[in-house]
Scaffold this motif. Structure first.
Motif, PDB file in Angstrom:
ATOM      1  N   GLN A 149       0.285   3.409   0.985  1.00 43.38           N
ATOM      2  CA  GLN A 149      -0.717   2.350   1.242  1.00 43.38           C
ATOM      3  C   GLN A 149      -1.950   2.868   1.966  1.00 43.38           C
ATOM      4  OE1 GLN A 149       2.305   2.577   2.840  1.00 43.38           O
ATOM      5  NE2 GLN A 149       2.372   1.374   4.723  1.00 43.38           N
ATOM      6  N   PHE A 175       7.195  -5.624  -6.416  1.00 43.38           N
ATOM      7  CA  PHE A 175       5.758  -5.702  -6.685  1.00 43.38           C
ATOM      8  C   PHE A 175       5.184  -6.838  -5.853  1.00 43.38           C
ATOM      9  CE2 PHE A 175       5.876  -9.103 -10.079  1.00 43.38           C
ATOM     10  CZ  PHE A 175       7.238  -9.088 -10.343  1.00 43.38           C
ATOM     11  N   THR A 176       3.911  -6.690  -5.443  1.00 47.05           N
ATOM     12  CA  THR A 176       3.367  -7.608  -4.434  1.00 47.05           C
ATOM     13  C   THR A 176       3.218  -9.032  -4.959  1.00 47.05           C
ATOM     14  OG1 THR A 176       1.074  -7.096  -5.029  1.00 47.05           O
ATOM     15  CG2 THR A 176       2.061  -5.775  -3.268  1.00 47.05           C
ATOM     16  N   SER A 221       6.277   0.349  -5.982  1.00 50.77           N
ATOM     17  CA  SER A 221       5.780  -0.766  -6.787  1.00 50.77           C
ATOM     18  C   SER A 221       6.064  -0.507  -8.258  1.00 50.77           C
ATOM     19  CB  SER A 221       4.281  -0.953  -6.588  1.00 50.77           C
ATOM     20  OG  SER A 221       3.802  -1.847  -7.578  1.00 50.77           O
ATOM     21  N   ASP A 281      -0.923  -3.355  -8.254  1.00 54.88           N
ATOM     22  CA  ASP A 281      -0.724  -2.945  -6.856  1.00 54.88           C
ATOM     23  C   ASP A 281      -1.477  -1.658  -6.541  1.00 54.88           C
ATOM     24  OD1 ASP A 281       0.803  -5.167  -6.463  1.00 54.88           O
ATOM     25  OD2 ASP A 281       2.727  -4.137  -6.699  1.00 54.88           O
ATOM     26  N   LEU A 331      -1.822  -2.773  -1.727  1.00 51.22           N
ATOM     27  CA  LEU A 331      -0.626  -2.414  -0.946  1.00 51.22           C
ATOM     28  C   LEU A 331      -0.926  -2.423   0.549  1.00 51.22           C
ATOM     29  CD1 LEU A 331       0.943   0.477  -3.087  1.00 51.22           C
ATOM     30  CD2 LEU A 331       1.700  -1.896  -2.913  1.00 51.22           C
ATOM     31  N   TYR A 385      -1.057  -5.958   1.705  1.00 49.84           N
ATOM     32  CA  TYR A 385       0.309  -6.475   1.736  1.00 49.84           C
ATOM     33  C   TYR A 385       1.023  -5.990   3.002  1.00 49.84           C
ATOM     34  CZ  TYR A 385       5.114  -7.369   0.103  1.00 49.84           C
ATOM     35  OH  TYR A 385       6.415  -7.806  -0.007  1.00 49.84           O
ATOM     36  N   GLN A 420       2.716   3.748  -4.871  1.00 45.76           N
ATOM     37  CA  GLN A 420       2.120   3.407  -6.145  1.00 45.76           C
ATOM     38  C   GLN A 420       1.958   4.684  -6.936  1.00 45.76           C
ATOM     39  OE1 GLN A 420      -1.239   4.104  -7.158  1.00 45.76           O
ATOM     40  NE2 GLN A 420      -1.981   2.298  -8.213  1.00 45.76           N
TER      41      GLN A 420
END
Lengths: 138, 219
Positions: free
Chosen positions: B62, B83-84, B116, B122, B127, B130, B145
């Motif tokens: 992230q 996944f977000t 993810s 994402d 990310l 999130y 990711q």
């Protein structure tokens, strides 16, 4: 004699009032218990068993003043989902809530559960109200 | 009377069977494929068991930093796939993962890796947001990711099934497992991340793994 009749009448009125209340109460309990099951399967994953939400991702359902203020819109939120950012408990939430496939009666039941759990006490949210509210969704 | 004693004995044996065996309880099993490898040591033939390990991978976390298999060297870690924008099981998974995060916040050599399965949506920025909203910071918990096909392949190595499905809520079906990986990158446990009691077991098992003597697990 007169007092006896009055007493009888009073008793009758009391019974009527009482049975009326318990019928309402019964209706409330029917909504509430079915709503609890619906909440578990449709809402709990995100909003939590105690309506606590999830950090700053998913809003809690414990903000009674938010629920009161937006009571007319809640059925629409459940039915259509929610895309707009909202402010709950003074915190902004910008995630999206997916639409549900619940029927109006089920929406009424789940709303009755939410509106009378997690510290909320708003009474019965009946299906007629939900039907009216769903015609006015923004 | 005899019958009663027999029933009583039967019940007793059942009860003792249910009691967790102390010896078994302190060593976690090793999952996945294994194969014997025979080699010569000092003129003697020695057979070792080689266990399945997590293969190499290359992702971005992230913070936009590269994360590979080597980034978790010397760490015990827990992996999951999410996944977000997931409307189904992900929120409850990460509510439970927060419990793991909080339990080992001050532990050294412990990490959480959330891969993810929707890398197109994402992005690093998504990310990061999130992570911020989840209230996590630092390098304890990485949200990763990378290449989609590579992610799906890697899921298989963690023994987790992931699939794209237009009919599923959010467009993906995936299992909500939390997979426990030891310092040798072997799978030592798999837990249903949607069940709070399974997550409590994961937290207990991580502590067992942290106390595992190093010489007994050296390959």
């Amino acid at each position: 004699m007169k007092t006896k009749i009055i007493a009888c009448l009073l008793g009758l009125v009391a019974i009527l009032v009482y049975s009326c209340q318990s019928e309402q109460e019964l209706e409330f309990m029917r909504y509430y218990t079915t709503g609890q099951e619906l909440y578990k399967t449709n809402c709990q994953n995100c909003h939590g068993a105690q309506g606590e939400g999830l950090a700053a991702l998913i809003p809690p359902l414990t903000d009674s003043s938010y629920l009161r203020k937006n009571k007319q819109q809640l059925a629409c939120y459940v039915y259509n989902g929610l895309k707009l950012p909202i402010i709950v408990n003074g915190k902004a939430y910008s995630g999206q809530m997916p639409a549900s496939s619940l029927a109006p009666i089920q929406i009424a039941q789940v709303l009755t559960y939410v509106e009378n759990s997690f510290g909320n006490k708003m009474g019965l949210h009946d299906v007629n109200a939900v039907n009216t509210e769903l015609t006015k969704c923004e | 009377m005899k019958k009663h004693i027999l029933i009583g004995l039967g019940l007793l044996s059942l009860l003792s069977a249910c009691r967790p065996d102390d010896k078994v309880g302190t060593v976690l099993p090793i999952y996945g494929n294994r194969e014997p490898v025979t080699r010569m040591v000092n003129g003697k033939e020695v057979t070792d068991t080689v266990y399945q390990t997590i293969p190499d991978f290359k992702f971005v976390n992230q913070y936009g930093k590269e994360v590979t298999r080597r980034s978790v060297d010397g760490n015990i870690y827990v992996a999951d796939f999410f996944f977000t924008s997931c409307p189904s099981i992900c929120p409850v998974m990460h509510r439970n993962m927060l419990k793991v995060y909080d339990a080992f916040k001050s532990s050294n050599n412990f990490k959480i890796l959330s891969y993810s399965i929707d890398p197109k949506h994402d992005s690093v920025a998504v990310l990061k947001k999130y992570a911020d909203n989840l209230g996590i910071s630092g390098d304890r918990w990485w949200l990763l990711q990378g290449d989609k096909a590579a992610t799906y392949d890697l899921a298989k190595s963690y023994l987790v099934a992931v699939m794209e499905d237009n009919k599923a809520p959010g467009g993906y079906v995936h299992q909500g497992y939390f997979v426990l990986i030891d310092k040798q990158k072997r799978i030592r446990g798999s837990y249903d991340g949607t069940q709070p009691e399974q997550v409590d077991k994961l937290i207990a098992d991580i502590k067992i793994l942290q106390n595992e003597p190093q010489n007994s697990i050296a390959q």
